[in-house]
Motif scaffolding. Structure first.
Motif, PDB file in Angstrom:
ATOM      1  N   THR A 106       0.803  -1.217   0.000  1.00 19.98           N
ATOM      2  CA  THR A 106       0.000   0.000   0.000  1.00 19.98           C
ATOM      3  C   THR A 106       0.839   1.271   0.000  1.00 19.98           C
ATOM      4  O   THR A 106       0.395   2.312  -0.485  1.00 19.98           O
ATOM      5  CB  THR A 106      -0.934   0.023   1.221  1.00 19.98           C
ATOM      6  OG1 THR A 106      -0.168  -0.158   2.420  1.00 19.98           O
ATOM      7  CG2 THR A 106      -1.974  -1.079   1.134  1.00 19.98           C
ATOM      8  N   GLN A 107       2.065   1.197   0.511  1.00 16.76           N
ATOM      9  CA  GLN A 107       2.869   2.413   0.614  1.00 16.76           C
ATOM     10  C   GLN A 107       3.922   2.583  -0.469  1.00 16.76           C
ATOM     11  O   GLN A 107       4.215   3.712  -0.876  1.00 16.76           O
ATOM     12  CB  GLN A 107       3.597   2.433   1.972  1.00 16.76           C
ATOM     13  CG  GLN A 107       2.687   2.545   3.172  1.00 16.76           C
ATOM     14  CD  GLN A 107       3.482   2.648   4.454  1.00 16.76           C
ATOM     15  OE1 GLN A 107       3.660   3.735   5.013  1.00 16.76           O
ATOM     16  NE2 GLN A 107       3.977   1.521   4.933  1.00 16.76           N
ATOM     17  N   PHE A 108       4.505   1.476  -0.942  1.00 17.70           N
ATOM     18  CA  PHE A 108       5.728   1.608  -1.725  1.00 17.70           C
ATOM     19  C   PHE A 108       5.677   1.064  -3.147  1.00 17.70           C
ATOM     20  O   PHE A 108       6.552   1.401  -3.949  1.00 17.70           O
ATOM     21  CB  PHE A 108       6.889   0.903  -1.004  1.00 17.70           C
ATOM     22  CG  PHE A 108       7.045   1.270   0.438  1.00 17.70           C
ATOM     23  CD1 PHE A 108       7.052   2.590   0.840  1.00 17.70           C
ATOM     24  CD2 PHE A 108       7.183   0.283   1.400  1.00 17.70           C
ATOM     25  CE1 PHE A 108       7.202   2.933   2.169  1.00 17.70           C
ATOM     26  CE2 PHE A 108       7.333   0.606   2.741  1.00 17.70           C
ATOM     27  CZ  PHE A 108       7.341   1.934   3.125  1.00 17.70           C
ATOM     28  N   LEU A 109       4.733   0.200  -3.476  1.00 18.29           N
ATOM     29  CA  LEU A 109       4.880  -0.572  -4.708  1.00 18.29           C
ATOM     30  C   LEU A 109       4.087  -0.084  -5.910  1.00 18.29           C
ATOM     31  O   LEU A 109       4.445  -0.411  -7.044  1.00 18.29           O
ATOM     32  CB  LEU A 109       4.532  -2.041  -4.445  1.00 18.29           C
ATOM     33  CG  LEU A 109       5.570  -2.812  -3.629  1.00 18.29           C
ATOM     34  CD1 LEU A 109       5.132  -4.251  -3.447  1.00 18.29           C
ATOM     35  CD2 LEU A 109       6.936  -2.754  -4.298  1.00 18.29           C
ATOM     36  N   SER A 110       3.032   0.656  -5.718  1.00 24.04           N
ATOM     37  CA  SER A 110       2.174   0.982  -6.861  1.00 24.04           C
ATOM     38  C   SER A 110       2.904   1.790  -7.927  1.00 24.04           C
ATOM     39  O   SER A 110       2.881   1.434  -9.119  1.00 24.04           O
ATOM     40  CB  SER A 110       0.912   1.721  -6.396  1.00 24.04           C
ATOM     41  OG  SER A 110       1.261   2.923  -5.716  1.00 24.04           O
ATOM     42  N   PHE A 228      -6.308  -1.805   6.170  1.00 21.53           N
ATOM     43  CA  PHE A 228      -6.189  -0.473   6.757  1.00 21.53           C
ATOM     44  C   PHE A 228      -7.485   0.308   6.614  1.00 21.53           C
ATOM     45  O   PHE A 228      -7.855   1.083   7.506  1.00 21.53           O
ATOM     46  CB  PHE A 228      -5.046   0.297   6.086  1.00 21.53           C
ATOM     47  CG  PHE A 228      -3.679  -0.253   6.411  1.00 21.53           C
ATOM     48  CD1 PHE A 228      -3.364  -0.677   7.689  1.00 21.53           C
ATOM     49  CD2 PHE A 228      -2.703  -0.326   5.422  1.00 21.53           C
ATOM     50  CE1 PHE A 228      -2.105  -1.175   7.986  1.00 21.53           C
ATOM     51  CE2 PHE A 228      -1.442  -0.819   5.708  1.00 21.53           C
ATOM     52  CZ  PHE A 228      -1.149  -1.245   6.999  1.00 21.53           C
ATOM     53  N   ASP A 229      -8.190   0.139   5.503  1.00 26.88           N
ATOM     54  CA  ASP A 229      -9.458   0.839   5.320  1.00 26.88           C
ATOM     55  C   ASP A 229     -10.459   0.443   6.396  1.00 26.88           C
ATOM     56  O   ASP A 229     -11.133   1.306   6.982  1.00 26.88           O
ATOM     57  CB  ASP A 229     -10.037   0.531   3.938  1.00 26.88           C
ATOM     58  CG  ASP A 229      -9.255   1.178   2.813  1.00 26.88           C
ATOM     59  OD1 ASP A 229      -8.438   2.079   3.104  1.00 26.88           O
ATOM     60  OD2 ASP A 229      -9.439   0.789   1.652  1.00 26.88           O
ATOM     61  N   ALA A 230     -10.565  -0.861   6.647  1.00 31.00           N
ATOM     62  CA  ALA A 230     -11.496  -1.335   7.677  1.00 31.00           C
ATOM     63  C   ALA A 230     -11.079  -0.836   9.054  1.00 31.00           C
ATOM     64  O   ALA A 230     -11.921  -0.460   9.880  1.00 31.00           O
ATOM     65  CB  ALA A 230     -11.556  -2.859   7.659  1.00 31.00           C
ATOM     66  N   LEU A 231      -9.773  -0.818   9.296  1.00 36.37           N
ATOM     67  CA  LEU A 231      -9.248  -0.332  10.574  1.00 36.37           C
ATOM     68  C   LEU A 231      -9.682   1.117  10.809  1.00 36.37           C
ATOM     69  O   LEU A 231     -10.175   1.471  11.888  1.00 36.37           O
ATOM     70  CB  LEU A 231      -7.728  -0.434  10.553  1.00 36.37           C
ATOM     71  CG  LEU A 231      -6.977  -0.261  11.871  1.00 36.37           C
ATOM     72  CD1 LEU A 231      -7.116  -1.503  12.738  1.00 36.37           C
ATOM     73  CD2 LEU A 231      -5.506   0.016  11.595  1.00 36.37           C
ATOM     74  N   CYS A 232      -9.515   1.948   9.805  1.00 37.22           N
ATOM     75  CA  CYS A 232      -9.866   3.357   9.939  1.00 37.22           C
ATOM     76  C   CYS A 232     -11.375   3.547  10.107  1.00 37.22           C
ATOM     77  O   CYS A 232     -11.820   4.422  10.863  1.00 37.22           O
ATOM     78  CB  CYS A 232      -9.368   4.136   8.723  1.00 37.22           C
ATOM     79  SG  CYS A 232      -7.565   4.239   8.633  1.00 37.22           S
ATOM     80  N   MET A 248      -0.636   5.968   5.629  1.00 36.56           N
ATOM     81  CA  MET A 248      -1.968   5.410   5.422  1.00 36.56           C
ATOM     82  C   MET A 248      -2.994   6.114   6.293  1.00 36.56           C
ATOM     83  O   MET A 248      -4.158   6.290   5.900  1.00 36.56           O
ATOM     84  CB  MET A 248      -1.955   3.902   5.717  1.00 36.56           C
ATOM     85  CG  MET A 248      -1.016   3.101   4.842  1.00 36.56           C
ATOM     86  SD  MET A 248      -1.274   3.426   3.079  1.00 36.56           S
ATOM     87  CE  MET A 248      -2.987   2.957   2.892  1.00 36.56           C
ATOM     88  N   ALA A 249      -2.593   6.538   7.491  1.00 34.79           N
ATOM     89  CA  ALA A 249      -3.496   7.293   8.363  1.00 34.79           C
ATOM     90  C   ALA A 249      -3.895   8.605   7.692  1.00 34.79           C
ATOM     91  O   ALA A 249      -5.073   8.981   7.665  1.00 34.79           O
ATOM     92  CB  ALA A 249      -2.825   7.556   9.704  1.00 34.79           C
ATOM     93  N   ARG A 250      -2.914   9.311   7.123  1.00 36.83           N
ATOM     94  CA  ARG A 250      -3.206  10.592   6.485  1.00 36.83           C
ATOM     95  C   ARG A 250      -4.046  10.404   5.230  1.00 36.83           C
ATOM     96  O   ARG A 250      -4.913  11.225   4.913  1.00 36.83           O
ATOM     97  CB  ARG A 250      -1.897  11.315   6.163  1.00 36.83           C
ATOM     98  CG  ARG A 250      -1.100  11.654   7.416  1.00 36.83           C
ATOM     99  CD  ARG A 250      -0.029  12.692   7.174  1.00 36.83           C
ATOM    100  NE  ARG A 250       0.696  12.959   8.414  1.00 36.83           N
ATOM    101  CZ  ARG A 250       0.236  13.721   9.413  1.00 36.83           C
ATOM    102  NH1 ARG A 250      -0.947  14.305   9.293  1.00 36.83           N
ATOM    103  NH2 ARG A 250       0.956  13.917  10.500  1.00 36.83           N
ATOM    104  N   ARG A 251      -3.808   9.318   4.510  1.00 34.56           N
ATOM    105  CA  ARG A 251      -4.616   9.044   3.319  1.00 34.56           C
ATOM    106  C   ARG A 251      -6.068   8.789   3.683  1.00 34.56           C
ATOM    107  O   ARG A 251      -6.989   9.324   3.051  1.00 34.56           O
ATOM    108  CB  ARG A 251      -4.034   7.845   2.566  1.00 34.56           C
ATOM    109  CG  ARG A 251      -4.696   7.556   1.225  1.00 34.56           C
ATOM    110  CD  ARG A 251      -4.113   6.312   0.589  1.00 34.56           C
ATOM    111  NE  ARG A 251      -2.662   6.389   0.445  1.00 34.56           N
ATOM    112  CZ  ARG A 251      -1.920   5.394  -0.042  1.00 34.56           C
ATOM    113  NH1 ARG A 251      -2.499   4.254  -0.407  1.00 34.56           N
ATOM    114  NH2 ARG A 251      -0.615   5.535  -0.151  1.00 34.56           N
ATOM    115  N   ASN A 252      -6.293   7.993   4.722  1.00 36.90           N
ATOM    116  CA  ASN A 252      -7.664   7.668   5.118  1.00 36.90           C
ATOM    117  C   ASN A 252      -8.358   8.822   5.814  1.00 36.90           C
ATOM    118  O   ASN A 252      -9.589   8.916   5.785  1.00 36.90           O
ATOM    119  CB  ASN A 252      -7.670   6.420   6.013  1.00 36.90           C
ATOM    120  CG  ASN A 252      -7.560   5.140   5.225  1.00 36.90           C
ATOM    121  OD1 ASN A 252      -8.548   4.601   4.744  1.00 36.90           O
ATOM    122  ND2 ASN A 252      -6.337   4.645   5.070  1.00 36.90           N
TER     123      ASN A 252
END
Length: 307
Positions: A106-110, A228-232, A248-252
């Motif tokens: 989610t952070q580095f590969l896309s 992470f989406d479900a977590l948020c 990921m926190a800032r994105r969500n």
């Protein structure tokens, strides 16, 4: 000779094109006797007369004309085999199997994968999400070519490891939570509240539980989720607080109401790693992908070393 071989077919075509065995032999840097022997053997294998002598040299018979067309087609196909295999060996084509943790994906590969596939459109990347210890296991067992993970357990001695990106964990709380007034928190602050965690075996859970054990404290995880989406979403509805990568926190936080606190703990900074069995034994396409993923980090290191 009891089989048709490409060398004899090429010599046969050369004879048809030049019109004489002597000219074909000279063009191929062979003796006329060697060429004649090859042609005679080819006629024996095919049980057909392929050439007939004329006062100008030789010319193909009906069978020879048919073979000329078939031989050219067959040799073209063989040339394509060579070209296609060369493209695999140079990394232009192929399948690369990548295993990575959820945080790494989610952070580095896309972006790196997008740019790599833009450069190598005939390469296929098979990306699978696994827990960090399982990533290492997949590479060690040749179920993956490249692994990206958090080094939480001892590395097998047969794997080659390289430093990759790093991230920082942060705490997210719902709006109005007592910790939402804080800019930074520590482990005791977390453990005083109910937590929402990722699935068992996740790197964040492992780090949190290790820290709690060292502090001789307990972790109270009320709910476990798998993304992470479900977590948020769970946090935003007031079911608890949670740890996740700050990016990921800032994105969500753009889509759900969250408060983000800095986690002021040494283990909050996480260093990821990339592993392979051996770069020199990787398929060419996997070597290219590995180099592509590591290139920005290596360039940054070289820039830092410059005076």
């Amino acid at each position: 000779m009891n089989q048709i071989d490409p060398v004899s077919l090429r010599l046969f075509i050369r004879v048809v094109e030049t019109g004489t065995i002597a000219a074909a032999a000279e063009a191929e840097h062979l003796s006329a006797a060697a060429v004649s022997k090859r042609l005679s053997e080819l006629e024996t294998v095919l049980s057909s007369q392929l050439l007939q002598r004329t006062n100008k040299g030789v010319e193909p018979t009906g069978a020879g004309l048919a073979l000329t067309k078939l031989a050219r087609s067959a040799l073209a196909e063989l040339d394509q085999v060579r070209v296609q295999m060369e493209s695999f060996s140079s990394g232009v084509r192929g399948l690369v199997r990548v295993c990575a943790s959820m945080s790494a994906i989610t952070q580095f590969l896309s972006e790196p994968l997008r740019s790599f596939l833009d450069e190598h459109p005939n390469v296929q990347v098979q990306l699978e999400e696994r827990l960090s210890p399982m990533v290492v296991k997949a590479v060690a067992e040749n179920a993956a070519d490249v692994g990206i993970f958090l080094p939480l357990v001892a590395m097998p001695p047969n794997l080659e490891q390289h430093g990759y990106h790093s991230d920082r964990l942060a705490l997210i709380t719902p709006k109005g939570h007592p910790l939402s007034l804080r800019k930074a928190v520590t482990l005791p602050d977390l453990l005083a509240h109910d937590l929402i965690g990722l699935h068992t075996g996740s790197a964040i859970n492992i780090l949190l539980n290790r820290a709690a054990q060292e502090a001789r404290r307990e972790v109270n995880i009320k709910i476990q989720v798998t993304s992470f989406d479900a977590l948020c979403t769970m946090v935003s509805t007031g079911l608890g607080i949670a740890l996740l990568p700050e990016s990921m926190a800032r994105r969500n936080a753009r889509t759900v109401p969250l408060h983000i606190c800095r986690l002021d703990e040494p283990w909050a900074r996480r260093q990821f790693a990339l592993c392979v069995r051996s770069r020199t034994t990787l398929p060419a396409a996997a070597q290219l992908l590995m180099d592509h993923l590591l290139a920005p980090l290596q360039a940054g290191s070289e820039k830092e070393r410059q005076p």
